[in-house]
Every structure is written in structure tokens, then in C-alpha cells.
Design an enzyme around this catalytic site. Structure first.
Site, PDB file in Angstrom:
ATOM      1  N   ASP A 451       1.229  -1.104   0.071  1.00  0.00           N
ATOM      2  CA  ASP A 451       0.077  -0.150   0.204  1.00  0.00           C
ATOM      3  C   ASP A 451       0.965   0.889   0.070  1.00  0.00           C
ATOM      4  O   ASP A 451       2.004   1.320   0.003  1.00  0.00           O
ATOM      5  CB  ASP A 451      -0.907  -0.054   1.513  1.00  0.00           C
ATOM      6  CG  ASP A 451      -2.138   0.872   1.110  1.00  0.00           C
ATOM      7  OD1 ASP A 451      -2.117   1.540  -0.167  1.00  0.00           O
ATOM      8  OD2 ASP A 451      -3.294   0.220   1.582  1.00  0.00           O
ATOM      9  N   ASP A 516     -10.760   1.879  -3.335  1.00  0.00           N
ATOM     10  CA  ASP A 516     -11.553   1.744  -2.238  1.00  0.00           C
ATOM     11  C   ASP A 516     -12.953   1.291  -1.733  1.00  0.00           C
ATOM     12  O   ASP A 516     -13.869   1.149  -1.334  1.00  0.00           O
ATOM     13  CB  ASP A 516     -11.229   3.064  -0.889  1.00  0.00           C
ATOM     14  CG  ASP A 516      -9.275   2.380  -0.250  1.00  0.00           C
ATOM     15  OD1 ASP A 516      -8.982   1.011  -0.517  1.00  0.00           O
ATOM     16  OD2 ASP A 516      -8.798   3.636   0.140  1.00  0.00           O
TER      17      ASP A 516
HETATM   18  C1  GLA Z   1      -5.881   1.720   1.880  1.00  0.00           C
HETATM   19  C2  GLA Z   1      -5.767   0.499   1.076  1.00  0.00           C
HETATM   20  C3  GLA Z   1      -7.188   0.385   1.912  1.00  0.00           C
HETATM   21  C4  GLA Z   1      -7.181  -0.507   3.364  1.00  0.00           C
HETATM   22  C5  GLA Z   1      -6.373   0.430   4.083  1.00  0.00           C
HETATM   23  C6  GLA Z   1      -5.574   0.195   5.193  1.00  0.00           C
HETATM   24  O1  GLA Z   1      -6.987   2.782   2.045  1.00  0.00           O
HETATM   25  O2  GLA Z   1      -6.482   1.093   0.248  1.00  0.00           O
HETATM   26  O3  GLA Z   1      -7.567  -1.440   1.241  1.00  0.00           O
HETATM   27  O4  GLA Z   1      -5.812  -1.247   2.767  1.00  0.00           O
HETATM   28  O5  GLA Z   1      -5.228   1.800   3.223  1.00  0.00           O
HETATM   29  O6  GLA Z   1      -5.392   1.545   6.303  1.00  0.00           O
END
Ligand code: GLA
Length: 710
Positions: A451, A516
Site C-alpha cells: 500500500d 477503496d
Molecule cells: C488503504 C487501502 C485500503 C486499506 C487501508 C488500510 O486505504 O486502500 O484497502 O488497506 O489503506 O489502512
């Protein structure tokens, strides 16, 4: 300096496209890029057709739109190269020295006399996919440093009839929003300074004629494979010529080449289609499948994920996770991904990034009990990491505050309570590699969700040097080092959802977390935009909870399942709170995905032209013997009965057996027209020319149709 190329013209052909490079002048320029030319066509005749007269009140000889257009040649559009040495030697003027003709590619070497700069353009046209990959390399041949302000990938002329521009906008949880506009004199420019590919300015653009639809018409696509800052431009010059120029965007002083040093632009991926946007994206998909898919991934099925994020967020406990593993296995998941929250000090997003050690208070025996439980249930283990980041509230930052990027003396700009580590610092690289390597060595992890959750607002290192370019290259190097040490571990590129989706990162990763937002209605459009460049097997798409956490919208499992099953499917919801009926339906959707994923991950995508209250697309196998079509009624339709669904991409001479495979039953109305279609046989021609009479279904409902050659 004299042009010493052996020929005036060089031609590349692919199955459906041709490129003719004119090297008759000093500067190499594309004189044709478009649909494949017939064998009867000679390059000289194209040059005659392209010849232009002297325009009133203009220069006697018009400067070419060269691969690198140059001010010194009299070009008044945006130059392809901006450079200087101490304020002079800005006037690069390149002359072709040599062209190496290789199989399907040309390497054009030019020299800029007077400025001691060498330019190499590489153009490779993939015969099968019709995708042109093009780069520009600049080398400083002088003992004085060369300041490079801009050095774009090769500039590509666009036919003037392509008057429409399809670009990309967006935001977090709303990536790949298509933005259409008619070209006009001047420039269409999208600049990205976020230090990652970005949510709002995907580095791609499509130009097409005003009649182009999904299924017909001419379209030219351009994409820069780069995960840092970029500039995308389509210029309509005052003289009427049109071209696309894409390249990296530098901060002042970011690119200074000492003697003998080179800079290579990110690769431009261009393609041309005469059969609409579907053919354009099929070209890109074919390219990604053959050139950007790791060999390991070609040999195995992608697995259905369960991801812990929306299930528990930071409210993790070992026992809850163990229960979730069992529940995930029950609905058919094949990999359990432990998302954020498992490492030291990480009880919220305010602390812990950088401290890549298992949190002993949550997991007294490390992640071993969880890993064992995952294995016992027959699943694989995936782990979330955000290696490029650090929270000021972390042991790592307390020990090494100078490891974070900064714009000192300006105060640090925080985003999601975090700062960005300077990956160009070898100590940072070593620390991150050691930590990740140790985790992968200790636990049977087969997948990393990598990430990256903030923009690079202040991309300077501790010495005050701006490092977005170097940071991007350092990221790629770190990923490669990890891949080399752990060749069977898959890596997903996530950046607050789809903030880092591009062909550059695909060279080092195996999946993209598309967004997301798990809101199926929003996802249909995010996935539609994504699908213009990326195939389904790279498109992470999860079934979220009934009440979407991001939009608050409540959607049926029928719709959530239908939307997720056309990508690299997963589940991201608290299964411990899900009712049995919903879980049974989820398991059925996963099972359906598994039955058809080989087709979804290898077939040709055809988006159908539909009114704006509907969305429809299909995936057709290469041999046209099998297909899946997805239809969604987004909101109430205007007539008392809906219209016909005309399919596309089938073989008109083949006969297909039609089945409605999702949802089950397909509608609540017993008298639905679908009962007459189920199991019936139709020719490809009937399905494409006459079309299926759609049934009355509720708004926000899907239908998935399967066709198999009878
Ligand atoms: C980001 C990612 C999510 C999740 C969060 C965790 O927003 O896109 O899918 O993994 O971080 O903090």
C-alpha cells in the site's frame, strides 16, 4: 553534422497498425501512425501526401513534429526537450546518425551538435497486440552538467479528424472517471505532482473521431507507464497539426546529468484501433497479458481473496481473525489477507507505520497461529504492508527523523498522519528489505498488499534535493529486490485504492487494488474506466458489506456479487455478522466466478453501448465458442418495458445455448420473458443484430448471461 541514416524511411507493421518513420530530414519524425497500410503503399507517397505548403505570415519551412520536437528547429509547439547548461546550450538540434532496424523495432540514434547531447529513440511495435512502446534516452556528452527540465517520450502525431478527447479524472474512491471534451486550438494538458500515479490524473488519454463508440470508429490511445509525476498533453497547434506528448514532470533541478549520464523517459504505450474503444482496450489487454504479466502468474489461477480491512479495520484480535479464516473458507475464499493493524503500535492510523514487527500484545505467538489456521483451512496467507511510509509516532521515526522526505524549513505536511520515507537513502532501502525479507522468511506469505497512502507533497531528501524521479526508480528497485528474493510471492499495487495503477508498476506487481470503494454501482464505472487499459485479472474487485462503508448505499448481494465476479474477486466484509442467506448467496457468486475465471481472465472484453441508466459488457473467448455478458439496470428505465440487449464480439455463424447464470432465480417475476430464453439456442447473428428482449427487473439489479457454442 550530417544525417547518415541509410534510408529516408523506416516502416514497422503489426497485425492491424503501421508506423512510418521519416528520417529524410535532420530530425526523425513519424510521418504515419495508424491502421495497417497495404503492401501497395510506399513510404515516399505518404511523405508526398504529408507535404505542406508555406503558410501565410509563417516561417518558410515548417518544423516537423519530430520524435523530440525542438525549438531550435523552429517548432513553436511544446518542445519535447527542455535543457540548458548554465543558461546556455538550450538549443538542442538533433541530426539522425544511425537507425538500427531490429525485429519489430527501430532504434534511432541522433546527436545534438553544439550541445554535446545524444538522443536515442526506441520504437517497438508489438505485432500481436498493436501496441507501440516508445522511449527517449538523453545522454550528456559534455564535462559540464546538463540541466534537464523536460525530456518527453516520443511525440506522436494524431490525425486531425480525431476531434474528441477522452481523459481521466477522479478522486479517492472514485478513480478512472471518464471526461470527454472536443479538442480545440491549444493544449489539453493534465499534470500530476502527487508523486504517485494519482487518483485524479491517470497518465493516459484517448483521442477519437466524433462517431467512435465502444464497437466502431477510430481511436488512438496513449499511456505513460510511470508511477511518479507526469504530464499528458494533446496539442492542436496553430498550424492545425495535432500531436500527443507524454512525459515525466520534473521539479526544478530534479534532473541534472553529469558527463556520460543518461536519462530515459518512462515508456509511452500507444495504440490505434478502427473498431472502437473495445478494440483499443483489447490491444492493451493483449499487451499486458503477454508483456507485463509475470511468468509465474501465467501458470496459475488467481485466488479469491478474503481481506480483513472492511471486516474489522483496526479492531483486530487473534480469535476474531481465526473465526474469520473459518468463515472465509466456508464461502470459498482461497487466500486470507491480513490487512492493516497487525504490527507494532498500530492501533489506529495515527501510529506505527515503519515498525514492521508483529504486535506482541495482539499476537503473543507471532502470526504463527493465524498462519497455521489459514493453512489448515486450505487457504494461502496474504499480508498488508505500507513500506514507503512512516508515522511520526513510531520507533522508526524517533530513531531516524531524517529518513523522511521533507521541504525544510517548511513544516512537515501530514496526510493520514504519516510522512514518506526517502527510498533513495540506502539505509532506508536496507531497513525495508531486511524487515520484509524477515517477515516473508518467517511466515508462509504468498502475497503482499503493497500500500501507499499519501501524496508526496514535500519530495525533498535530507540534503534538500528533490527526489520524485529517484524515489519512483528506488521503489521499482526495492520491489524487484523483493521479487528476486521471494520469486513466488505475488505483490498487489495499492495506493488508497487505485492511486498507483499504470504499466510502470505492472512491471513489478501482479494485481491492482482498483479502488477503496466497494460500492458496486460506483465500481461498475470505476471498473469501466480501468478496463480501457487493464485486463480483468489485474482488477482487484471485492464484495463489500450490504451497507457500503464509503457511500452508505445499501446494495443487494446479487449486484455486489455480479460486479466483483468480473475482476480478480475477493470479499471484504465482516462474515461473522453476515446472515446465512447472504453468505449462501456470496458463496454461490464465488463459485460462479471460479467456474468462469479462466474465461474472464483470458477473453476479449466488449463494452456495449447502452443508455445511461444501464451498464453492459461481455467477455468473449478467443475462439468465440463461449461468452459471459453482464447487464445491470442502474435505475428505473423510462418505458413500460425495457429494450433489446444487442450483444457484440460473437461469431455470427455459431449457434449458442443461452443460460441466465446470475442471480438465481434471475428475477422475482414468474412470468418473466427470461423463462423463454433459458436454455434456448440462438445464432451469434441473432444475438448481435436482433438482440435479447430484456425482462422487467428492479433497478440496481444485474443479469449475467452465459453463452456456449451448442
Ligand atoms: C488503504 C487501502 C485500503 C486499506 C487501508 C488500510 O486505504 O486502500 O484497502 O488497506 O489503506 O489502512
Amino acid at each position: 553534422m550530417k544525417n547518415t541514416a541509410t534510408h529516408s524511411f523506416y516502416t514497422l507493421h503489426s497485425n492491424d497498425c503501421s508506423l512510418v518513420l521519416d528520417c529524410s530530414g535532420d530530425l526523425p519524425a513519424i510521418c504515419y501512425w495508424g491502421p495497417r497500410l497495404s503492401d501497395a503503399t510506399g513510404p515516399e507517397e505518404l511523405a508526398v501526401l504529408a507535404a505542406r505548403e508555406e503558410a501565410p505570415a509563417r516561417e518558410h519551412v515548417e518544423a516537423p513534429i519530430a520524435l523530440t520536437p525542438m525549438s531550435a528547429s523552429g517548432y513553436l509547439g511544446h518542445p519535447g526537450l527542455l535543457m540548458h547548461r548554465n543558461g546556455v546550450q538550450w538549443n538542442g538540434y538533433s541530426v539522425v546518425l544511425r537507425v538500427d532496424e531490429r525485429e519489430h523495432s527501430l532504434v534511432v540514434q541522433s546527436e545534438c551538435a553544439g550541445t554535446d547531447v545524444e538522443l536515442v529513440h526506441t520504437l517497438s511495435l508489438d505485432p500481436d497486440s498493436n501496441v507501440l512502446k516508445a522511449t527517449t534516452t538523453l545522454t550528456n556528452r559534455h564535462d559540464q552538467p546538463l540541466v534537464v527540465d523536460e525530456c518527453n517520450a516520443p511525440c506522436i502525431p494524431i490525425p486531425d479528424f480525431c476531434t474528441e478527447i477522452l481523459g481521466f479524472a477522479g478522486r479517492w474512491s472514485g478513480e478512472f472517471r471518464l471526461q470527454s471534451q472536443t479538442r480545440s486550438q491549444g493544449s489539453y494538458v493534465r499534470e500530476n505532482r502527487s508523486g504517485r500515479t494519482s487518483h485524479d490524473a491517470f497518465p493516459g488519454v484517448i483521442t477519437h473521431d466524433s462517431y467512435t463508440s465502444q464497437q466502431s470508429g477510430t481511436a488512438y490511445g496513449f499511456h505513460l507507464g510511470w508511477s511518479g509525476n507526469h504530464r499528458v498533453a494533446v496539442d492542436e497547434l496553430a498550424d492545425g497539426r495535432v500531436c500527443a506528448q507524454l512525459g515525466e514532470l520534473f521539479y526544478p533541478g530534479e534532473m541534472i546529468l553529469t558527463e556520460g549520464e543518461s536519462y530515459t523517459s518512462p515508456a509511452l504505450y500507444a495504440t490505434c484501433a478502427t473498431q472502437g474503444l473495445n478494440q483499443l482496450s483489447q490491444n492493451y489487454h493483449r499487451y499486458v497479458r503477454s508483456h507485463l504479466t509475470a511468468p509465474m502468474m501465467k501458470q496459475k489461477d488467481k485466488l479469491v481473496h478474503f481481506n480483513s480491512w472492511e471486516a474489522v479495520y483496526f479492531d483486530l484480535s487473534e480469535s476474531k481473525l481465526l473465526d474469520l479464516v473459518a468463515a472465509a473458507a466456508e464461502v470459498g475464499a482461497e487466500r486470507f489477507v491480513l490487512d492493516d493493524g497487525w504490527f507494532r503500535h498500530r492501533r489506529s492510523d495515527k501510529a506505527g507505520l515503519g515498525d514492521w514487527y508483529v504486535e506482541e500484545k495482539l499476537f503473543p505467538n507471532g502470526l504463527h497461529p493465524l498462519a497455521e489456521c489459514i493453512a489448515e483451512h486450505g487457504l494461502e496467507f496474504g499480508l498488508w504492508l505500507e513500506p514507503e511510509m512512516v508515522n511520526p509516532d513510531s520507533d522508526l521515526y524517533r530513531a531516524h527523523p531524517d529518513w523522511a522526505l521533507q521541504a525544510s524549513p517548511a513544516p512537515n505536511v501530514l496526510a493520514r498522519h504519516q510522512l514518506v520515507l526517502d527510498l533513495t537513502n540506502p539505509d532506508v532501502q536496507s531497513y525495508l528489505f531486511e524487515r520484509i525479507d524477515a517477515l516473508l522468511g518467517e511466515y508462509p506469505v504468498t502475497y503482499i498488499k503493497w500500500d501507499m497512502n499519501r501524496d508526496l507533497h514535500q519530495p525533498g531528501n535530507a540534503q534538500g534535493v528533490v527526489v520524485v524521479h529517484a524515489q519512483t526508480r528506488a521503489l521499482y528497485a526495492l520491489l524487484e529486490r523483493i521479487r528476486k528474493a521471494h520469486p513466488t510471492v505475488e505483490i498487489e499495487s495499492c495506493s488508497s485504492g487505485g492511486g498507483r495503477a499504470d504499466f510502470g508498476i505492472l512491471e513489478h506487481t501482479d494485481r491492482i487494488w482498483t479502488s477503496d470503494s466497494n460500492d458496486a454501482l460506483d465500481r461498475l464505472f470505476i471498473q469501466r474506466g480501468f478496463s480501457l487499459f487493464f485486463p480483468a485479472e489485474f482488477m482487484g474487485s471485492h464484495v463489500g458489506p450490504a451497507d457500503c462503508h464509503i457511500t452508505g448505499r445499501r446494495l443487494t448481494m446479487a449486484l455486489r456479487g455480479a460486479t466483483a465476479m468480473f475482476g480478480d474477486m475477493g470479499v471484504e466484509a465482516n462474515l461473522l455478522e453476515m446472515g446465512d442467506e447472504e453468505k449462501t448467496e456470496l458463496a454461490a457468486a464465488i463459485e460462479l466466478h471460479k467456474q468462469h475465471r479462466r474465461l474472464i481472465f483470458s477473453g476479449d472484453l466488449v463494452r456495449l453501448n447502452r443508455p445511461d441508466y444501464e451498464n453492459a459488457f461481455g467477455i468473449v473467448s478467443a475462439n468465440r465458442k463461449e461468452a459471459l455478458f453482464s447487464y445491470t439496470l442502474l435505475r428505473s428505465q423510462p418505458h413500460s418495458l425495457p429494450g433489446r440487449l444487442r450483444l457484440a464480439g460473437l461469431d455470427e455463424n455459431k449457434t449458442y445455448t443461452l443460460r441466465i447464470i446470475w442471480p438465481d432465480p434471475p428475477t422475482k417475476r414468474p412470468e418473466s420473458i427470461l423463462s423463454r430464453l433459458e436454455g434456448a439456442k440462438f445464432s451469434g447473428a441473432s444475438l448481435m443484430q436482433a438482440g435479447i428482449q430484456l425482462p422487467l427487473i428492479f433497478p440496481e439489479s444485474p443479469l449475467v448471461i452465459h453463452l456456449a457454442q451448442a
